[in-house]
Scaffold this active site. Structure first.
Site, mmCIF file in Angstrom:
data_model
loop_
_atom_site.group_PDB
_atom_site.id
_atom_site.type_symbol
_atom_site.label_atom_id
_atom_site.label_comp_id
_atom_site.label_asym_id
_atom_site.label_seq_id
_atom_site.Cartn_x
_atom_site.Cartn_y
_atom_site.Cartn_z
ATOM 1 N N TYR A 159 0.810 -1.230 0.000
ATOM 2 C CA TYR A 159 0.000 0.000 0.000
ATOM 3 C C TYR A 159 0.843 1.281 0.000
ATOM 4 C CZ TYR A 159 -3.626 3.355 1.366
ATOM 5 O OH TYR A 159 -4.474 4.430 1.414
ATOM 6 N N LYS A 163 1.465 4.353 -3.005
ATOM 7 C CA LYS A 163 1.141 5.769 -2.825
ATOM 8 C C LYS A 163 2.399 6.644 -2.965
ATOM 9 C CE LYS A 163 -3.302 5.300 -2.036
ATOM 10 N NZ LYS A 163 -4.360 5.962 -2.823
HETATM 11 N N1 LIG Z 1 -9.884 5.998 4.464
HETATM 12 C C1 LIG Z 1 -8.710 6.440 4.878
HETATM 13 O O1 LIG Z 1 -8.425 6.571 6.077
HETATM 14 C C2 LIG Z 1 -7.675 6.835 3.858
HETATM 15 C C3 LIG Z 1 -6.496 7.458 4.320
HETATM 16 C C4 LIG Z 1 -5.551 7.857 3.386
HETATM 17 C C5 LIG Z 1 -5.775 7.647 2.026
HETATM 18 N N2 LIG Z 1 -6.911 7.019 1.597
HETATM 19 C C6 LIG Z 1 -7.080 6.858 0.150
HETATM 20 O O2 LIG Z 1 -8.279 7.534 -0.231
HETATM 21 C C7 LIG Z 1 -8.861 6.908 -1.378
HETATM 22 C C8 LIG Z 1 -10.331 6.652 -1.124
HETATM 23 O O3 LIG Z 1 -10.455 5.842 0.013
HETATM 24 P P1 LIG Z 1 -11.856 5.480 0.666
HETATM 25 O O4 LIG Z 1 -11.576 5.333 2.115
HETATM 26 O O5 LIG Z 1 -12.908 6.405 0.178
HETATM 27 O O6 LIG Z 1 -12.061 4.019 0.046
HETATM 28 P P2 LIG Z 1 -13.399 3.208 -0.265
HETATM 29 O O7 LIG Z 1 -13.038 1.778 -0.164
HETATM 30 O O8 LIG Z 1 -14.546 3.730 0.536
HETATM 31 O O9 LIG Z 1 -13.669 3.590 -1.795
HETATM 32 C C9 LIG Z 1 -12.861 3.170 -2.848
HETATM 33 C C10 LIG Z 1 -13.700 3.156 -4.118
HETATM 34 O O10 LIG Z 1 -12.850 2.785 -5.201
HETATM 35 C C11 LIG Z 1 -13.556 1.883 -6.035
HETATM 36 N N3 LIG Z 1 -12.608 1.060 -6.780
HETATM 37 C C12 LIG Z 1 -11.794 0.099 -6.283
HETATM 38 N N4 LIG Z 1 -11.083 -0.468 -7.278
HETATM 39 C C13 LIG Z 1 -11.441 0.181 -8.424
HETATM 40 C C14 LIG Z 1 -11.052 0.077 -9.782
HETATM 41 N N5 LIG Z 1 -10.163 -0.846 -10.187
HETATM 42 N N6 LIG Z 1 -11.596 0.917 -10.676
HETATM 43 C C15 LIG Z 1 -12.524 1.839 -10.296
HETATM 44 N N7 LIG Z 1 -12.943 1.974 -9.037
HETATM 45 C C16 LIG Z 1 -12.407 1.160 -8.106
HETATM 46 C C17 LIG Z 1 -14.419 1.064 -5.081
HETATM 47 O O11 LIG Z 1 -15.506 0.441 -5.761
HETATM 48 C C18 LIG Z 1 -14.837 2.114 -4.066
HETATM 49 O O12 LIG Z 1 -16.075 2.724 -4.433
HETATM 50 C C19 LIG Z 1 -8.031 5.663 -1.648
HETATM 51 O O13 LIG Z 1 -7.150 5.925 -2.700
HETATM 52 C C20 LIG Z 1 -7.291 5.452 -0.331
HETATM 53 O O14 LIG Z 1 -6.080 4.777 -0.531
HETATM 54 C C21 LIG Z 1 -7.869 6.611 2.489
#
Ligand SMILES: NC(=O)c1ccc[n+]([C@@H]2O[C@H](COP(=O)([O-])OP(=O)(O)OC[C@H]3O[C@@H](n4cnc5c(N)ncnc54)[C@H](O)[C@@H]3O)[C@@H](O)[C@H]2O)c1
Length: 293
Positions: A159, A163
């Protein structure tokens, strides 16, 4: 100050539009009068979400099934966007996945899958939507990265590496596409409550313990992330490219707070703040509830 962002009428494509952050980012664009292209894996849901957004905010929204790792599907989404709207002004890369594993146990298939979605997927969408921006002589790319791109999120396999790759890819795009009027920046969240992280916060002790590591003593909300995205997606950040905004409540600066203090590192800080009349903790259970929420 109303309409400060001037996003009205812009065409903004968002990947991972059905996810925790994606939903809020799409809503914030719509609130600002932008037209939205929602991109995610489930065709029925993404079309329904677009129809709901259009009805609620009176903007033009289209939903498109798109696997970000599939070149043909991404190109089809770009073509549909141009057919429907005539242009694309903004792309927000949000689609990401996380697979837990210790490095010594991480299956190659997991390594490849996460790399493919989190880095290759960001590249394919940036390249294909970016080509349209280059043709138009303007555009803004915003990539959701993470503070874990700078310090490893342990036991989360590839992961953090993906990033860190996103950060460099964004800088590459900024440097190469700046002359065409296309900017590229990252937002780096940390500890945000979304479906991706929901299982972490099922245990209140986790929320309490994490909140104490954050300067603002609370877990992030999706609106915190959407606000930073709006700024980087708008022309208000016109002279910012190849950079990143950390949205982590100050977590990245808390190393000093981890060191030993009289009475124990956490007790010292909590007691000190309590004596100053700062009521950050609502009850005896110690579950973090910021007073301004
Ligand atoms: N939640 C956290 O604490 C956090 C912290 C830092 C960074 N992030 C980053 O933020 C972003 C969003 O995270 P989130 O928490 O909203 O995640 P989430 O799991 O709620 O949403 C991710 C979305 O991406 C879609 N997805 C997955 N694979 C895909 C693909 N191949 N093509 C198209 N769509 C696809 C999924 O269907 C889902 O709707 C991510 O990139 C994650 O790494 C999250």
């Amino acid at each position: 100050m109303s309409n400060w962002l001037k996003l009205e009428g812009d065409v903004c494509a968002v990947t991972g539009a059905l996810g925790g952050m994606g939903v809020e980012i799409c809503r914030e664009f719509a609130r600002n009068g932008a037209n939205v292209v929602l991109l995610d894996l489930d065709e029925e849901k993404v079309k329904a979400a677009a129809a709901d957004l259009a009805a609620e905010f009176g903007i033009h929204a289209e939903g498109c099934k798109m696997n970000a790792t599939d070149e043909a599907e991404v190109q089809a989404a770009v073509d549909a966007t141009i057919a429907n709207f005539g242009r694309v002004d903004v792309l927000v890369n949000t689609a990401g996945i996380l697979r837990f594993a210790a490095m010594e146990d991480l299956p190659l298939s997991d390594w490849e899958q996460v790399l493919n979605v989190n880095l290759t997927g960001y590249f394919i969408t940036s390249q294909r939507f970016g080509r349209e921006m280059i043709k138009a002589g303007q555009g803004r790319l915003v990539h959701i990265s993470t503070v874990a791109s700078h310090s490893p999120e342990t036991f989360s396999g590839v992961y953090s590496s993906t990033k860190a790759g996103v950060n460099m890819m964004s800088k590459m795009l900024a440097a190469e596409w700046g002359p065409y009027g296309v900017r590229s920046n990252c937002v780096e969240p940390c500890f945000v409550k979304t479906p991706m992280s929901a299982s972490f916060y099922a245990d209140p002790e986790v929320e309490k313990s994490r909140s104490r590591l954050i300067a603002t003593r609370r877990i992030g909300e999706v609106s915190d992330i959407a606000n930073a995205v709006m700024f980087l997606a708008s022309k208000r950040s016109d002279f910012t490219t190849g950079d990143a905004i950390k949205v982590d409540g100050g977590f990245s600066n808390m190393m000093g707070d981890l060191t030993a203090k009289p009475g124990g590192r956490r007790a010292y800080a909590d007691n000190y703040l309590k004596n100053k009349g700062v009521e950050l903790w609502s009850d005896e259970s110690g579950v973090a509830k910021p007073t301004d929420q």
